[in-house]
Design a protein around this motif. Structure first.
Motif, short mmCIF file in Angstrom:
data_model
loop_
_atom_site.label_atom_id
_atom_site.label_comp_id
_atom_site.label_asym_id
_atom_site.label_seq_id
_atom_site.Cartn_x
_atom_site.Cartn_y
_atom_site.Cartn_z
N TYR A 110 0.82 -1.21 0.00
CA TYR A 110 0.00 0.00 0.00
C TYR A 110 0.86 1.26 0.00
O TYR A 110 0.50 2.26 -0.62
CB TYR A 110 -0.96 0.00 1.19
CG TYR A 110 -2.29 -0.61 0.85
CD1 TYR A 110 -3.32 0.15 0.31
CD2 TYR A 110 -2.52 -1.97 1.05
CE1 TYR A 110 -4.54 -0.41 -0.01
CE2 TYR A 110 -3.74 -2.55 0.72
CZ TYR A 110 -4.75 -1.76 0.19
OH TYR A 110 -5.95 -2.32 -0.15
N ARG A 111 1.98 1.22 0.70
CA ARG A 111 2.87 2.38 0.67
C ARG A 111 3.44 2.61 -0.73
O ARG A 111 3.66 3.74 -1.14
CB ARG A 111 4.00 2.19 1.67
CG ARG A 111 3.58 2.35 3.12
CD ARG A 111 4.71 1.98 4.07
NE ARG A 111 4.34 2.20 5.46
CZ ARG A 111 5.04 1.77 6.50
NH1 ARG A 111 6.16 1.07 6.29
NH2 ARG A 111 4.65 2.02 7.73
N THR A 112 3.67 1.53 -1.44
CA THR A 112 4.28 1.63 -2.76
C THR A 112 3.26 1.91 -3.85
O THR A 112 3.51 2.71 -4.76
CB THR A 112 5.04 0.33 -3.08
OG1 THR A 112 5.94 0.03 -2.01
CG2 THR A 112 5.82 0.46 -4.37
N LEU A 113 2.09 1.27 -3.77
CA LEU A 113 1.13 1.31 -4.88
C LEU A 113 -0.20 1.95 -4.51
O LEU A 113 -1.09 2.04 -5.37
CB LEU A 113 0.87 -0.11 -5.39
CG LEU A 113 2.09 -0.88 -5.92
CD1 LEU A 113 1.71 -2.33 -6.21
CD2 LEU A 113 2.64 -0.21 -7.17
N GLY A 114 -0.36 2.39 -3.28
CA GLY A 114 -1.65 2.94 -2.86
C GLY A 114 -2.11 4.11 -3.72
O GLY A 114 -3.31 4.28 -3.97
N HIS A 115 -1.16 4.91 -4.21
CA HIS A 115 -1.54 6.07 -5.02
C HIS A 115 -2.21 5.68 -6.33
O HIS A 115 -2.93 6.49 -6.92
CB HIS A 115 -0.31 6.93 -5.31
CG HIS A 115 0.71 6.23 -6.18
ND1 HIS A 115 1.63 5.34 -5.68
CD2 HIS A 115 0.93 6.30 -7.52
CE1 HIS A 115 2.38 4.89 -6.68
NE2 HIS A 115 1.97 5.45 -7.80
#
Length: 352
Positions: free
Chosen positions: A73-78
């Motif tokens: 989520y930190r990497t792909l949440g955006h």
């Protein structure tokens, strides 16, 4: 065993060599033999006479998946952030599905925690996913895990995850922010309609800049800031001049007319996008902030050191002014002396 596209092509080769090694270890290359020996050693349940507990293995696997969930989520949440308010549902990324992350619907009520998220706080998997979506896939997307500087990356991470879950904005502030957006949009629409064919560097698509600037401006008094020194690109400059620095619209529109010839050797061209400006904004709270927008040099990136130098000079001028005013308030003003160890010109006094 689930495999990725990258490893699937070699899967048959590995299985063939493994089958041959099981039948006769000497029938394969020594490198393959060492690989398969290590593989089977890792699968052996006994380590130093102790028997590994299946429960511990399962718990370790679950913890790895939970930590992987946080990282994903930190990497792909955006990529699934709700950036378009007109969409009925959130965008989807197959890499953030429960199945891809190693979970199923029945796992959502499991009590989990991660030392990498919220200080290892216990919560259900459902609550953890909701918290991650709120932070990294809300109305603001944050893409920062590519930052190589660990200290900077961790600072961003901490700022994102320590934000309050919901920020209550007073209705008056909401109306003011909406007004800033509408004024920015109306200004660009007017220029587009009345100055067709003119060279323009529009702010359209980035009108939220005006909201950001307005928010910063109104937070200045509380932070003890009395003056803003800023520089910016051509794009959106006229909008900032008109709606943030409150430069006269008559002057701005005159600069678009064909008979406007500034007193410059090179003529007019896009000179209006190079001009600086100074103003004093009075705020509703009763305070006032002086704003200086530096003129843009021909090489736009050169404005950065110009702004830094301007800010430093203004700091020194203000410090000197305050020192002089304080001395006058005491009823005495001695001849100032300059000390190379002091940041500003100061009254004559022993320097430590």
């Amino acid at each position: 065993m689930r495999t990725s596209i990258a490893t699937r092509a070699n899967l048959q080769l590995i299985e063939d060599n493994y089958r041959r090694w099981r039948q006769n270890p000497e029938s394969v290359d020594s490198g393959w033999a060492a690989f398969f020996e290590g593989f089977e050693l890792g699968e052996t349940p006994e380590r130093d006479g102790a028997v590994a507990k299946p429960v511990e293995v399962r718990e370790s696997s679950l913890q790895s998946r939970v930590d992987g969930l946080v990282y994903a989520y930190r990497t792909l949440g955006h990529t699934i952030a709700r950036l378009d308010p007109l969409l009925d549902k959130r965008r989807e990324n197959p890499l953030l599905t429960l199945r891809e992350l190693g979970f199923s619907e029945k796992d959502l009520d499991l009590r989990v925690s991660s030392k990498f998220f919220f200080g290892n706080r216990q919560m259900t998997l459902r609550e953890m996913i909701a918290a991650l979506e709120n932070i990294y896939a809300g109305s603001i997307g944050s893409e920062f895990m590519h930052i190589q500087n660990t200290r900077v990356r961790n600072w961003v991470l901490h700022r994102l995850e320590s934000r309050p879950a919901k920020v209550e904005i007073p209705r008056a502030a909401q109306i003011a922010l909406l007004r800033a957006l509408l004024e920015a949009e109306s200004f660009e629409v007017f220029l587009h309609a009345h100055y067709v064919g003119q060279k323009r560097f529009s702010l359209q698509g980035a009108e939220s800049l005006m909201v950001i600037l307005d928010t910063i401006l109104h937070k200045c008094p509380g932070a003890g800031i009395e003056e803003i020194c800023m520089g910016m690109t051509h794009r959106g400059r006229l909008n900032v001049l008109a709606n943030f620095l409150k430069k006269s619209l008559d002057v701005i529109f005159t600069e678009f007319t064909e008979n406007y010839i500034p007193d410059l050797v090179a003529g007019d061209g896009d000179v209006k996008y190079h001009l600086g400006y100074r103003t004093v904004r009075k705020l509703g709270s009763g305070g006032q902030i002086e704003i200086r927008l530096s003129a843009n040099p021909s090489h736009l990136e050169a404005v950065d050191p110009v702004v830094e130098g301007t800010a430093r000079a203004r700091q020194r001028i203000r410090d000197l002014f305050m020192a002089t005013r304080l001395l006058r308030g005491r009823g005495s003003l001695r001849k100032p002396s300059t000390c190379r160890n002091c940041p500003v010109t100061a009254p004559a006094a022993p320097c430590t």
